[in-house]
Design an enzyme around this catalytic site. Structure first.
Site, PDB file in Angstrom:
ATOM      1  N   GLU A 277       0.953  -1.307  -0.091  1.00 40.72           N
ATOM      2  CA  GLU A 277       0.069  -0.170  -0.140  1.00 40.72           C
ATOM      3  C   GLU A 277       1.050   1.081   0.000  1.00 40.72           C
ATOM      4  OE1 GLU A 277      -3.072  -0.271  -0.015  1.00 40.72           O
ATOM      5  OE2 GLU A 277      -3.379  -2.313   0.132  1.00 40.72           O
ATOM      6  N   CYS A 316      -2.727   8.793   3.321  1.00 42.73           N
ATOM      7  CA  CYS A 316      -2.476   8.047   2.043  1.00 42.73           C
ATOM      8  C   CYS A 316      -3.896   8.287   1.082  1.00 42.73           C
ATOM      9  CB  CYS A 316      -2.236   6.554   2.129  1.00 42.73           C
ATOM     10  SG  CYS A 316      -3.666   5.908   3.123  1.00 42.73           S
TER      11      CYS A 316
HETATM   12  P1  NAP Z   1       8.329   4.879   4.431  1.00 47.68           P
HETATM   13  O1  NAP Z   1       9.482   5.722   4.922  1.00 47.68           O
HETATM   14  O2  NAP Z   1       8.470   3.931   3.182  1.00 47.68           O
HETATM   15  O3  NAP Z   1       8.256   3.710   5.689  1.00 47.68           O
HETATM   16  C1  NAP Z   1       7.221   2.775   5.830  1.00 47.68           C
HETATM   17  C2  NAP Z   1       7.918   1.820   6.636  1.00 47.68           C
HETATM   18  O4  NAP Z   1       8.686   1.060   6.316  1.00 47.68           O
HETATM   19  C3  NAP Z   1       8.239   2.071   7.997  1.00 47.68           C
HETATM   20  O5  NAP Z   1       7.852   1.235   9.157  1.00 47.68           O
HETATM   21  C4  NAP Z   1       9.787   1.967   7.873  1.00 47.68           C
HETATM   22  O6  NAP Z   1      10.420   1.758   9.085  1.00 47.68           O
HETATM   23  C5  NAP Z   1       9.824   0.774   7.058  1.00 47.68           C
HETATM   24  N1  NAP Z   1      11.098   0.652   6.274  1.00 47.68           N
HETATM   25  C6  NAP Z   1      11.659   1.860   5.480  1.00 47.68           C
HETATM   26  N2  NAP Z   1      12.819   1.071   4.960  1.00 47.68           N
HETATM   27  C7  NAP Z   1      12.867  -0.184   5.282  1.00 47.68           C
HETATM   28  C8  NAP Z   1      13.719  -1.152   4.816  1.00 47.68           C
HETATM   29  N3  NAP Z   1      14.611  -0.860   4.008  1.00 47.68           N
HETATM   30  N4  NAP Z   1      13.399  -2.491   5.262  1.00 47.68           N
HETATM   31  C9  NAP Z   1      12.312  -2.810   6.280  1.00 47.68           C
HETATM   32  N5  NAP Z   1      11.290  -1.669   6.405  1.00 47.68           N
HETATM   33  C10 NAP Z   1      11.911  -0.434   6.116  1.00 47.68           C
HETATM   34  O7  NAP Z   1       7.083   5.379   4.662  1.00 47.68           O
HETATM   35  P2  NAP Z   1       6.402   6.362   5.618  1.00 47.68           P
HETATM   36  O8  NAP Z   1       7.221   7.903   5.590  1.00 47.68           O
HETATM   37  O9  NAP Z   1       6.369   5.736   7.044  1.00 47.68           O
HETATM   38  O10 NAP Z   1       4.724   6.677   5.200  1.00 47.68           O
HETATM   39  C11 NAP Z   1       4.445   7.547   3.972  1.00 47.68           C
HETATM   40  C12 NAP Z   1       4.205   7.102   2.942  1.00 47.68           C
HETATM   41  O11 NAP Z   1       3.332   5.991   3.023  1.00 47.68           O
HETATM   42  C13 NAP Z   1       3.443   7.879   2.088  1.00 47.68           C
HETATM   43  O12 NAP Z   1       3.922   7.830   0.624  1.00 47.68           O
HETATM   44  C14 NAP Z   1       1.933   7.418   2.123  1.00 47.68           C
HETATM   45  O13 NAP Z   1       1.097   7.481   0.743  1.00 47.68           O
HETATM   46  C15 NAP Z   1       2.246   5.869   2.472  1.00 47.68           C
HETATM   47  N6  NAP Z   1       1.073   5.547   2.869  1.00 47.68           N
HETATM   48  C16 NAP Z   1       0.167   4.519   2.247  1.00 47.68           C
HETATM   49  C17 NAP Z   1      -0.859   4.046   2.856  1.00 47.68           C
HETATM   50  C18 NAP Z   1      -1.716   2.992   1.987  1.00 47.68           C
HETATM   51  O14 NAP Z   1      -2.668   2.410   2.726  1.00 47.68           O
HETATM   52  N7  NAP Z   1      -1.576   3.013   0.724  1.00 47.68           N
HETATM   53  C19 NAP Z   1      -1.210   4.372   4.185  1.00 47.68           C
HETATM   54  C20 NAP Z   1      -0.479   5.175   4.928  1.00 47.68           C
HETATM   55  C21 NAP Z   1       0.659   5.652   4.341  1.00 47.68           C
HETATM   56  P3  NAP Z   1      11.262   2.816   9.847  1.00 47.68           P
HETATM   57  O15 NAP Z   1      10.325   3.809  10.292  1.00 47.68           O
HETATM   58  O16 NAP Z   1      11.926   2.203  11.114  1.00 47.68           O
HETATM   59  O17 NAP Z   1      12.369   3.531   8.858  1.00 47.68           O
END
Ligand code: NAP
Length: 536
Positions: A277, A316
């Site tokens: 997602e 999102c």
């Molecule tokens: P993110 O930086 O991609 O992080 C998301 C999750 O992935 C966090 O738990 C992060 O952990 C983990 N993560 C990052 N790099 C990783 C790796 N190499 N290996 C394993 N885990 C890893 O996203 P975000 O900034 O939290 O969220 C914002 C984004 O989420 C926006 O683009 C939004 O559109 C999207 N979103 C989508 C939905 C949906 O349902 N479609 C819902 C909510 C948000 P750490 O925090 O520990 O780095």
């Protein structure tokens, strides 16, 4: 100076953490114990005050052993239980969260920068989704499999093929985004547990304090079998590399991280099932038949303003692109600017405040550079303001306008994750459909209109690019659901940029955690085999 408090159960007393409060060390819940990592930790910061509030590390924790614990203890216990029993566990968890609702709301306000209303959106979303899946478990009853209707395979009326769904024998690893620490954990947990698969839940570190409070409530409820639920506060370490062919990975976050995880060893070499997602440039479309001043027009304005500013635009499903007929664009701009200008920004603990800060320093920087990117691509800022808060990651609602939308490519490709959207004109429905599709796949589009022929052309044109379309017409203008609201009974997800995933949707959501197997056999045998699990 901060003292150090290594607990998993520290309690807050009100929305503001006192300055002398101790630094909290987040703990993970692994193999039935709350444990803290060692070594270099990530610092969590209160986005309203920029004060450090907690630390998280998973260094030194044996996440491989946690996987094994889930596989050998949690999985078998869950699979031995019926849907009804698992539903009863979810019901108890939902009630346990509800019993701590006030504390969870306070934690959200204090550590995530949310207003009380934004906090409710997250926390109540978790409670409600768990309750919904509890009800579904009751409905599915005293059985452990889902059987699809059988079809005759040969001329003989005996030999049939039926598809049966059984729980996968692995672990569901949930990696969540920072913006919904409670709902993200709860909604994924509800579906996986009801399907019969144990969970290891990993929240985004920046807002993991609230997620840990949710995890504590789940653990303290003491209803789940050992190994059914584990919680990782901090990095996943080598966990994802250890996933095997019966495991699943459900990820919510940015498209970039999603792509990285999808390309990992587990998914590529061992067919670990992955649901992503991710980003979404959600659209709101005002139909050409809607007059400014009408009820539907008022709903359109209300929805756009709410979707831009709720959770400071960090949803999102938030509206990022607003398409309106060219003839009314000036009026729409004026009306939106007036409503956005009235949104009170500031300390989210204050009652009159409608919009708090962004969640992290990084989000703050990304918001500013993101708006600049949209401007460089041909949009111009038509409404914003200075924010006077001395500290904190505050930004103002920012409305942009792109009068040549087809050439403003970044507007359709770059998600500015904050209170920001771009207003664009269209001349006819076919053009609007093309512009919406330039987002290359979204979670939700909201459409405001009454003319059935126009709506049909528009909705059929954009449906293949979306997981969900909300139509607000005169008859439901006062009761249509906010486009940003994700309901457990309807699917959540979207194609392309949105990750290509699908979550929730009632029973549909269970399928991700289960294996569909075609059983080809004597019909009576099939009926008998699966009848055994049904209630007397
Ligand atoms: P993110 O930086 O991609 O992080 C998301 C999750 O992935 C966090 O738990 C992060 O952990 C983990 N993560 C990052 N790099 C990783 C790796 N190499 N290996 C394993 N885990 C890893 O996203 P975000 O900034 O939290 O969220 C914002 C984004 O989420 C926006 O683009 C939004 O559109 C999207 N979103 C989508 C939905 C949906 O349902 N479609 C819902 C909510 C948000 P750490 O925090 O520990 O780095």
């Amino acid at each position: 100076m901060h003292g150090r408090r290594s607990i998993a159960g520290g309690r807050l007393h009100g929305p503001h953490r006192a300055a002398e409060d101790e630094m909290i060390t987040l703990k993970s819940y692994l193999r039935g114990e709350w444990v803290a990592g060692t070594g270099r930790a990530t610092t969590l910061v209160n986005p309203t005050t920029e004060e450090p509030i907690a630390e998280a590390s998973t260094q030194g924790l044996d996440l491989g052993a946690a996987l094994e614990f889930a596989r050998t203890k949690g999985g078998p216990a869950l699979r031995a239980a019926t849907f009804a029993q698992r539903g009863a566990w979810l019901d108890a968890i939902s009630k346990a969260l509800h019993a701590r609702r006030d504390a969870l709301l306070d934690e959200s306000i204090a550590s995530c920068g949310t207003t009380r209303s934004d906090a409710k959106f997250d926390v109540d979303g978790a409670i409600g989704t768990l309750a919904y899946y509890a009800g579904l478990g009751k409905k599915l009853g005293e059985t452990t499999t889902i059987l699809e209707p059988a079809e005759q395979l040969t001329k003989s009326a005996r030999f049939f093929g039926a598809h049966v769904w059984t729980p996968r024998e692995g672990v569901a690893v949930h990696v969540n985004a920072f913006n919904f620490p409670a709902w993200g954990l709860g909604e994924k947990l509800a579906v996986a547990l009801l399907a019969g698969v144990p969970v290891i839940s990993k929240p985004a570190t920046s807002t993991a304090l609230l997620a840990m409070r949710v995890a504590e409530a789940i653990v303290d409820a003491n209803v789940l079998p050992p190994g059914a639920f584990q919680f990782v506060a901090g990095s996943t370490g080598d966990l994802l590399d250890k996933l095997g062919p019966q495991d699943v990975l459900a990820f919510t976050g940015s498209a970039d991280t999603g792509a990285k995880l999808r390309g990992g060893k587990g998914p590529v070499e061992r067919s670990v099932r992955v649901n992503v997602e991710a980003d979404s440039l959600n659209s709101a479309v005002l139909g050409p038949d809607i007059e400014p001043g009408s009820d539907v027009y008022a709903t359109f304005l209300r929805d756009v303003v709410r979707e831009m500013t709720q959770k400071t635009g960090q949803k999102c499903t938030a509206t990022r692109r607003i398409f309106v007929p060219a003839a009314v664009i000036d009026r729409v701009q004026e009306d939106l600017a007036e409503q956005l200008g009235a949104i009170k920004i500031g300390d989210p603990a204050r009652d009159e405040v409608r919009m708090g800060p962004l969640a992290t320093k990084q989000q703050h920087e990304d918001f500013r550079s993101g708006v600049a990117k949209l401007v460089a691509s041909g949009a111009r800022v038509v409404h914003t303001r200075e924010v006077s808060e001395p500290k904190g990651y505050f930004v103002a609602p920012t409305l942009l306008r792109a009068d040549a939308p087809a050439s403003a490519t970044a507007v359709h490709a770059h998600e500015v994750f904050g209170p920001c959207a771009t207003l664009m004109p269209y001349a006819e429905i076919a053009e609007c459909v093309k512009l919406v599709a330039m987002g290359e796949g979204g979670l939700v589009a909201s459409v405001y209109g009454d003319d059935r022929a126009l709506l049909r052309e528009l909705v059929l044109g954009i449906a293949p690019w979306h997981g969900r379309v909300v139509i607000a017409s005169s008859k439901v203008a006062d009761q249509s659901i906010a486009p940003g609201m994700v309901l457990p009974s309807c699917v959540h997800g979207g194609p392309g940029r949105a990750g290509g995933g699908e979550e929730l949707g009632g029973e549909r959501g269970l399928r991700f955690y289960m294996q569909r197997t075609s059983i080809q056999a004597d019909r009576a045998l099939i009926d008998k085999m699966f009848e055994q699990a049904k209630p007397e």
